[in-house]
Design a protein around this motif. Structure first.
Motif, PDB file in Angstrom:
ATOM      1  N   ASN A 187       0.840  -1.197   0.000  1.00  0.00           N
ATOM      2  CA  ASN A 187       0.000   0.000   0.000  1.00  0.00           C
ATOM      3  C   ASN A 187       0.876   1.249   0.000  1.00  0.00           C
ATOM      4  N   ASP A 188       0.248   2.388  -0.137  1.00  0.00           N
ATOM      5  CA  ASP A 188       0.990   3.638  -0.240  1.00  0.00           C
ATOM      6  C   ASP A 188       0.892   4.455   1.038  1.00  0.00           C
ATOM      7  N   TYR A 189       0.830   3.753   2.181  1.00  0.00           N
ATOM      8  CA  TYR A 189       0.716   4.442   3.463  1.00  0.00           C
ATOM      9  C   TYR A 189       1.898   5.378   3.702  1.00  0.00           C
ATOM     10  N   LYS A 190       1.606   6.583   4.193  1.00  0.00           N
ATOM     11  CA  LYS A 190       2.640   7.542   4.528  1.00  0.00           C
ATOM     12  C   LYS A 190       2.391   8.052   5.946  1.00  0.00           C
ATOM     13  N   PRO A 191       3.413   8.077   6.795  1.00  0.00           N
ATOM     14  CA  PRO A 191       3.228   8.550   8.175  1.00  0.00           C
ATOM     15  C   PRO A 191       2.752   9.996   8.212  1.00  0.00           C
ATOM     16  N   GLN A 192       1.864  10.268   9.136  1.00  0.00           N
ATOM     17  CA  GLN A 192       1.325  11.606   9.327  1.00  0.00           C
ATOM     18  C   GLN A 192       1.960  12.266  10.547  1.00  0.00           C
ATOM     19  N   ALA A 193       1.729  13.570  10.672  1.00  0.00           N
ATOM     20  CA  ALA A 193       2.293  14.329  11.789  1.00  0.00           C
ATOM     21  C   ALA A 193       1.765  13.800  13.125  1.00  0.00           C
ATOM     22  N   TRP A 194       2.582  13.949  14.162  1.00  0.00           N
ATOM     23  CA  TRP A 194       2.221  13.554  15.520  1.00  0.00           C
ATOM     24  C   TRP A 194       1.436  14.677  16.184  1.00  0.00           C
ATOM     25  N   THR A 195       0.490  14.292  17.062  1.00  0.00           N
ATOM     26  CA  THR A 195      -0.285  15.293  17.784  1.00  0.00           C
ATOM     27  C   THR A 195      -0.211  15.016  19.293  1.00  0.00           C
ATOM     28  N   PRO A 196      -0.464  16.025  20.121  1.00  0.00           N
ATOM     29  CA  PRO A 196      -0.494  15.774  21.567  1.00  0.00           C
ATOM     30  C   PRO A 196      -1.492  14.693  21.969  1.00  0.00           C
ATOM     31  N   VAL A 197      -2.623  14.620  21.266  1.00  0.00           N
ATOM     32  CA  VAL A 197      -3.642  13.613  21.607  1.00  0.00           C
ATOM     33  C   VAL A 197      -3.117  12.201  21.352  1.00  0.00           C
ATOM     34  N   ASP A 198      -2.214  12.044  20.376  1.00  0.00           N
ATOM     35  CA  ASP A 198      -1.627  10.724  20.123  1.00  0.00           C
ATOM     36  C   ASP A 198      -0.907  10.204  21.365  1.00  0.00           C
ATOM     37  N   SER A 199      -0.250  11.095  22.093  1.00  0.00           N
ATOM     38  CA  SER A 199       0.453  10.682  23.314  1.00  0.00           C
ATOM     39  C   SER A 199      -0.527  10.287  24.409  1.00  0.00           C
ATOM     40  N   ILE A 200      -1.599  11.057  24.548  1.00  0.00           N
ATOM     41  CA  ILE A 200      -2.579  10.770  25.607  1.00  0.00           C
ATOM     42  C   ILE A 200      -3.328   9.468  25.329  1.00  0.00           C
ATOM     43  N   SER A 201      -3.622   9.207  24.050  1.00  0.00           N
ATOM     44  CA  SER A 201      -4.367   7.991  23.693  1.00  0.00           C
ATOM     45  C   SER A 201      -3.665   6.736  24.168  1.00  0.00           C
ATOM     46  N   TRP A 202      -2.334   6.790  24.197  1.00  0.00           N
ATOM     47  CA  TRP A 202      -1.586   5.607  24.614  1.00  0.00           C
ATOM     48  C   TRP A 202      -1.893   5.234  26.060  1.00  0.00           C
ATOM     49  N   LEU A 203      -2.183   6.230  26.895  1.00  0.00           N
ATOM     50  CA  LEU A 203      -2.575   5.930  28.269  1.00  0.00           C
ATOM     51  C   LEU A 203      -3.842   5.089  28.313  1.00  0.00           C
ATOM     52  N   LYS A 204      -4.759   5.302  27.353  1.00  0.00           N
ATOM     53  CA  LYS A 204      -5.983   4.514  27.309  1.00  0.00           C
ATOM     54  C   LYS A 204      -5.686   3.079  26.911  1.00  0.00           C
ATOM     55  N   ALA A 205      -4.781   2.914  25.939  1.00  0.00           N
ATOM     56  CA  ALA A 205      -4.398   1.558  25.537  1.00  0.00           C
ATOM     57  C   ALA A 205      -3.744   0.824  26.696  1.00  0.00           C
ATOM     58  N   MET A 206      -2.870   1.523  27.433  1.00  0.00           N
ATOM     59  CA  MET A 206      -2.235   0.923  28.602  1.00  0.00           C
ATOM     60  C   MET A 206      -3.290   0.545  29.638  1.00  0.00           C
ATOM     61  N   ALA A 207      -4.254   1.433  29.863  1.00  0.00           N
ATOM     62  CA  ALA A 207      -5.303   1.155  30.844  1.00  0.00           C
ATOM     63  C   ALA A 207      -6.146  -0.054  30.438  1.00  0.00           C
ATOM     64  N   TRP A 208      -6.365  -0.229  29.134  1.00  0.00           N
ATOM     65  CA  TRP A 208      -7.172  -1.357  28.665  1.00  0.00           C
ATOM     66  C   TRP A 208      -6.515  -2.678  29.050  1.00  0.00           C
ATOM     67  N   ASP A 209      -5.214  -2.790  28.848  1.00  0.00           N
ATOM     68  CA  ASP A 209      -4.533  -4.038  29.179  1.00  0.00           C
ATOM     69  C   ASP A 209      -4.441  -4.262  30.680  1.00  0.00           C
ATOM     70  N   LEU A 210      -4.577  -3.198  31.473  1.00  0.00           N
ATOM     71  CA  LEU A 210      -4.457  -3.307  32.929  1.00  0.00           C
ATOM     72  C   LEU A 210      -5.801  -3.035  33.602  1.00  0.00           C
ATOM     73  N   ARG A 211      -6.885  -3.433  32.933  1.00  0.00           N
ATOM     74  CA  ARG A 211      -8.212  -2.991  33.342  1.00  0.00           C
ATOM     75  C   ARG A 211      -8.789  -3.762  34.516  1.00  0.00           C
ATOM     76  N   GLY A 212      -8.181  -4.845  34.959  1.00  0.00           N
ATOM     77  CA  GLY A 212      -8.712  -5.534  36.132  1.00  0.00           C
ATOM     78  C   GLY A 212      -9.464  -6.801  35.796  1.00  0.00           C
ATOM     79  N   ASN A 213     -10.689  -6.943  36.344  1.00  0.00           N
ATOM     80  CA  ASN A 213     -11.329  -8.258  36.405  1.00  0.00           C
ATOM     81  C   ASN A 213     -12.376  -8.498  35.321  1.00  0.00           C
ATOM     82  N   MET A 214     -12.340  -7.772  34.217  1.00  0.00           N
ATOM     83  CA  MET A 214     -13.390  -7.940  33.213  1.00  0.00           C
ATOM     84  C   MET A 214     -13.444  -9.372  32.683  1.00  0.00           C
ATOM     85  N   GLN A 215     -12.285  -9.994  32.472  1.00  0.00           N
ATOM     86  CA  GLN A 215     -12.293 -11.369  31.978  1.00  0.00           C
ATOM     87  C   GLN A 215     -12.848 -12.322  33.023  1.00  0.00           C
ATOM     88  N   ASP A 216     -12.527 -12.088  34.293  1.00  0.00           N
ATOM     89  CA  ASP A 216     -13.102 -12.929  35.348  1.00  0.00           C
ATOM     90  C   ASP A 216     -14.616 -12.778  35.396  1.00  0.00           C
TER      91      ASP A 216
END
Length: 944
Positions: A187-216
């Motif tokens: 494909n012809d994918y080209k990287p786009q500019a970084w934004t401050p929100v891109d950094s904050i979103s990663w905290l949500k991804a981290m929180a998802w993996d450490l979310r607690g007892n949902m699987q239980d």
């Protein structure tokens, strides 16, 4: 980024061969790439293509936007230490340097967090993107940036983004990373500019993996299809508070005397660590222990969510949700019983230096490059305009330091495991849902998913007052409640029930503010104030300072629930009694400061005894096997006035002792197997010290026995939704674990990813088996005859059967000669690039992946190289880094990463720390100006 794709991984040679053969392999690789690339794609990959993205680490570069020069000093492992004269320059340079080393990883992460993987990897990722768009992490991150974060934090995020974008300016994809050159084939994918929100979103991804007892929560509901209330209670035993101590033992939970209108006095946190007298805690609302409501609430005794759980319709629905979750790529870890982290701190009265020592090793999914990025951020002179002098571990794509130390304090983290997610059944009616007897309209939004090489796809996301409808994202989930039996209080099923997710991370918070505040904290008061903003994910934070204080605090946004709802099974969304009623006040969360015992251990065990605390934190703690072992190791060192060194802390991190082996082996040695080959294997256990070294034949055999005990006693009796894919069994009818007539049995095949199936062998299963050891005739010990393998009707017969099965399993895997057996041959670590390394062409996988490494350690040991007993022996999570901070002399601190500083395949720093990590070594961790200068091998000056 497709997971669950069979990958061919290059088998790399051993340690010495790996080093000596790097240059030769590179030449061969380039020829292969050139040949295959030229034939298959009309492209030519040369040495310049492979090296084009390697960063400049010496000399001078211009970085527009800086207010003054910045120095980037790298040591022999490529770890950068940045020196600047203003905060903005410091974080701008951090963005530039991380993009130099890891931009492809950063780019993939932000696409995952925003549900845009299809833009990079095509239609295979559309389902994942639909689910992630439904969660809406990036939308919440933008709300945080717009409405919650301080102006200073925004300034730092903007500076960081400017640094990243300065690196990207004028570069094509192949100039940034080898992976972009590979993506260019399709494909012809080209990287786009970084934004401050891109950094904050990663905290949500981290929180998802450490979310607690949902699987239980899901698993307990699924278990009701085959098991009765008592049987489920057996599988979720009470937390053993008397044996495995909670984190907070001498501390408290309130700074406000009488906050809970109960007895006892509350102390303050500021007088030399005197925490006052604990409030007695009164009666807990609900339960705070893992399964402490085993008569029903934690284990789903009645199997109902207003009568709706545990039925065929809900099984289908929750099984579908599990399949969606299995397919999602992990952000920083997997979510299971065994995964966790270790951290502990020892006060100066017990150390050789007379100042505290602090250790941390988070256990996460292995990835290449490692999820962690080591670096130092130093103001040349700390002042109001340049406030930081901090070093440690962060994530590529995020400014600041997440775990580490500054000139005054050190801190570490482990996942608290508190319950911050709830699944709700929703009665859907037309364009709305039922709540409190009335139909409320959905909140809706349309999302457009762009697809590389394909047409865009539009989806509509619907939300109730509990959160987004996950059931809109999977065909199985739309069957919610169609066949469910409900009680008279539940609404008519109509077209079925939906499933919504309520989760604290879907509300804007201030965790990014907390990161910067912790990085510059000077004392306990500063640290607790900073930690109070660390809302999601909730973490156990340990603390030490150079004034000889140690502490622990639990931050986080933790929901309050009515007494009728402890969050352990899906709840009826139409009933207002199951709504969250608020959040535990930050001042009411447990903490501990300078305890008399002189140390604090956190390893995902219970935070506090529920008899001493009035709020429910979770029904699903880890069971404390690791934490208690660490406590025992510390106590053995300090008894009779002994002192602990930095290297003692390192040795504790490497402890391989198997607590479940200590429990089972004496019984296994009493069994008399008739077969001489099984007796030969049994003798390996005689005199074994229970340590799981990589070269141990005894560890290999014991873990095979343990795996087969779990399979025979429990795994074969679980519903198909929990068992591993590919495991097809003739199973007993529902609601029994006893033998059945062969004609009554039905054939069922497992449905779960093997790395996430049950029984996984974590410390919950240690506790299950421990309790059953005193019940040798329990029905759990029954298993039918299979072929020539004998049936079992009690504990010792089942153990004998497991010993037989283990012997022949290892014969098939390792050979008949037990002298050639070793745990490391079974227990291997492969490091895979998380995108093209799992699903790209075979030659790309060879270029990007590394391994195997034969490891010691094991499940729920301190050296937690985890494996899933239901799925096999391969390593599925690891100590993702290790560190020991010496507050007596910060330059005597030690650290190591799983891989290396660089994300560039064939960079000298791609996996240059992995051999040492596997051998349990730690690297020197320079902090002072003099120590950093002495360790510097490359110096880059960034000029305005």
């Amino acid at each position: 980024m497709p997971p669950n794709t069979t990958a061919s991984t290059g088998q790399q040679p051993g340690k010495s061969g790996r080093r000596k053969g790097r240059k030769a392999r590179l030449i061969v690789l380039v020829l292969v790439l050139a040949l295959i690339g030229g034939v298959a794609y009309g492209s030519y990959w040369s040495i310049s293509t492979v090296r084009a993205s390697f960063p400049q680490t010496k000399g001078t570069l211009t970085l527009k936007g800086l207010s003054g020069p910045v120095e980037v000093k790298r040591d022999n492992y490529g770890i950068p230490q940045i020196y600047a004269s203003s905060d903005a320059d410091l974080f701008m340079a951090q963005g530039y340097v991380q993009a130099q080393d890891r931009f492809y990883e950063m780019d993939v992460r932000r696409h995952m967090a925003s549900g845009r993987l299809s833009e990079m990897f095509g239609k295979s990722q559309v389902d994942n993107d639909e689910f992630l768009r439904t969660l809406g992490w990036d939308r919440v991150a933008k709300q945080e940036y717009d409405t919650k974060l301080s102006a200073t934090t925004k300034k730092y995020l903007q500076a960081y983004a400017e640094g990243v974008n300065s690196y990207l300016q004028g570069k094509d994809g192949e100039d940034i990373s080898l992976e972009y050159a590979a993506l260019g084939f399709t494909n012809d994918y080209k990287p786009q500019a970084w934004t401050p929100v891109d950094s904050i979103s990663w905290l949500k991804a981290m929180a998802w993996d450490l979310r607690g007892n949902m699987q239980d929560e899901i698993d307990r509901a699924l278990l009701t299809s085959r098991l009765g209330p008592k049987q489920i209670a057996d599988l979720y035993p009470q937390y053993p508070y008397s044996r495995n101590k909670a984190i907070v033992q001498e501390g408290q939970y309130s700074e406000l005397a009488g906050a809970f209108q109960q007895g006892g006095t509350s102390g303050s946190s500021g007088t030399n660590g005197t925490s006052g007298t604990n409030g007695t805690g009164g009666t807990s609302t609900g339960t705070a222990s893992g399964g402490s409501g085993t008569s029903g609430t934690a284990s789903g005794t009645s199997g109902t969510a207003s009568g709706a759980s545990g039925t065929a319709g809900l099984d289908s629905q929750l099984g579908g949700l599990t399949r969606v979750l299995d397919d999602l790529p992990p952000a920083v870890g997997v979510n299971g019983d065994g995964i966790g982290s270790n951290s502990w701190v020892v006060g100066g009265e017990h150390t050789i230096s007379g100042k505290p020592l602090l250790a941390n090793d988070p256990h996460l999914s292995p990835s290449l490059p490692s999820v962690w990025y080591q670096m130092g951020l130093h103001c040349r002179s700390v002042s109001s305009t340049c406030q930081y002098d901090v070093s440690g571990y962060t994530f590529a794509g995020m400014p600041g330091v997440i775990i580490g130390h500054n000139q005054d304090i050190a801190w570490g983290m482990t996942n608290s495991g508190v319950d911050v997610t709830d699944l709700y059944l929703e009665k859907i009616t037309g364009d709305g849902y039922l709540y409190d007897g009335k139909v409320k309209p959905f909140e809706t939004r349309e999302e457009t998913i762009k697809v590389a090489g394909g047409s865009p796809k539009k989806i509509v996301v619907r939300e109730t007052n509990n959160g987004p409808l996950l059931s809109d994202r999977d065909e199985e989930l739309v069957k919610v409640g169609r066949k469910a039996t409900v009680d008279t209080a539940a609404p008519d099923r109509g077209d079925g029930y939906g499933v919504a997710l309520r989760w604290t991370a879907l509300q804007p918070g201030r965790t990014m503010d907390a990161v910067f505040a912790m990085d510059k904290a000077k004392n306990w008061t500063d640290f607790r104030k900073a930690a109070s903003q660390f809302e999601v994910p909730s973490q156990n934070l340990i603390y030490a300072d150079n004034e000889n204080h140690i502490g622990y605090t639990l931050p986080g946004k933790i929901p309050l629930r009515e007494e009728s709802d402890n969050g352990s099974i899906p709840a009826p969304g139409w009933d207002p009694e199951y709504r969250w009623t608020g959040y535990i006040p930050q001042a009411a969360l447990p903490y501990e400061y300078d305890p008399e015992r002189g140390y604090i251990v956190t390893a995902n065990q219970a935070v506090i005894d529920p008899d001493k605390y009035p709020y429910t934190l979770t029904a699903d703690w880890g069971y404390g096997a690791r934490s208690q072992r660490i406590t025992d190791l510390i106590q053995s060192k300090i008894k009779d006035g002994g002192k602990i060194s930095t290297d003692d802390m390192r040795q504790m991190q490497l402890d391989n002792s198997s607590e479940v082996a200590r429990l089972l082996v004496p019984t296994l040695l009493k069994i008399d197997p008739e077969n001489k080959d099984v007796r030969e294997a049994q003798k390996l256990l005689e005199g074994w010290d229970y340590t799981q070294d990589a070269d141990s034949a005894a560890a290999a055999y014991f873990n095979a026995v343990w795996r087969n005990v779990l399979k025979l006693a429990f795994g074969n009796k679980l519903p198909k939704e929990l068992r591993p894919k590919g495991q097809c069994l003739w199973v007993e009818p529902v609601n029994t674990t006893g033998p059945a007539d062969e004609a009554e049995k039905v054939r069922e095949c497992g449905q779960r990813d093997p790395d996430k199936a049950q029984p996984d062998g974590g410390d919950r299963w240690f506790e299950v088996v421990r309790k059953l050891m005193d019940q040798p005739d329990s029905e759990w010990w029954s298993t039918p005859k299979v072929g020539t393998r004998p049936a079992a009707h009690n504990r010792d017969q089942l153990f004998k059967r497991a010993m037989i099965d283990a012997r022949w399993e290892l014969t098939a895997k390792l050979g008949k000669d037990i002298d050639s057996w070793s745990w490391g041959r079974l227990h291997r670590l492969f490091l895979k690039n998380q995108t093209l390394g799992t699903a790209g062409p075979e030659f790309i996988q060879y270029a990007l992946n590394r391994g195997p490494w034969e490891l010691g350690g094991g499940e729920a040991t301190v050296n937690a190289t985890g494996w899933n007993a239901a799925g096999g022996y391969g390593v599925v999570w690891v100590p993702s880094m290790r560190m020991v901070v010496n507050l007596g002399d910060l330059d005597k601190s030690k650290w190591i990463n799983l891989t290396g500083a660089s994300g560039h395949a064939y960079s000298a720093h791609y996996v240059d720390q992995t051999d040492k990590w596997a051998d349990g070594e730690l690297l020197p961790w320079a902090f002072s100006d003099q120590a950093v200068e002495k360790s510097t091998s490359d110096k880059l000056v960034l000029k305005p």
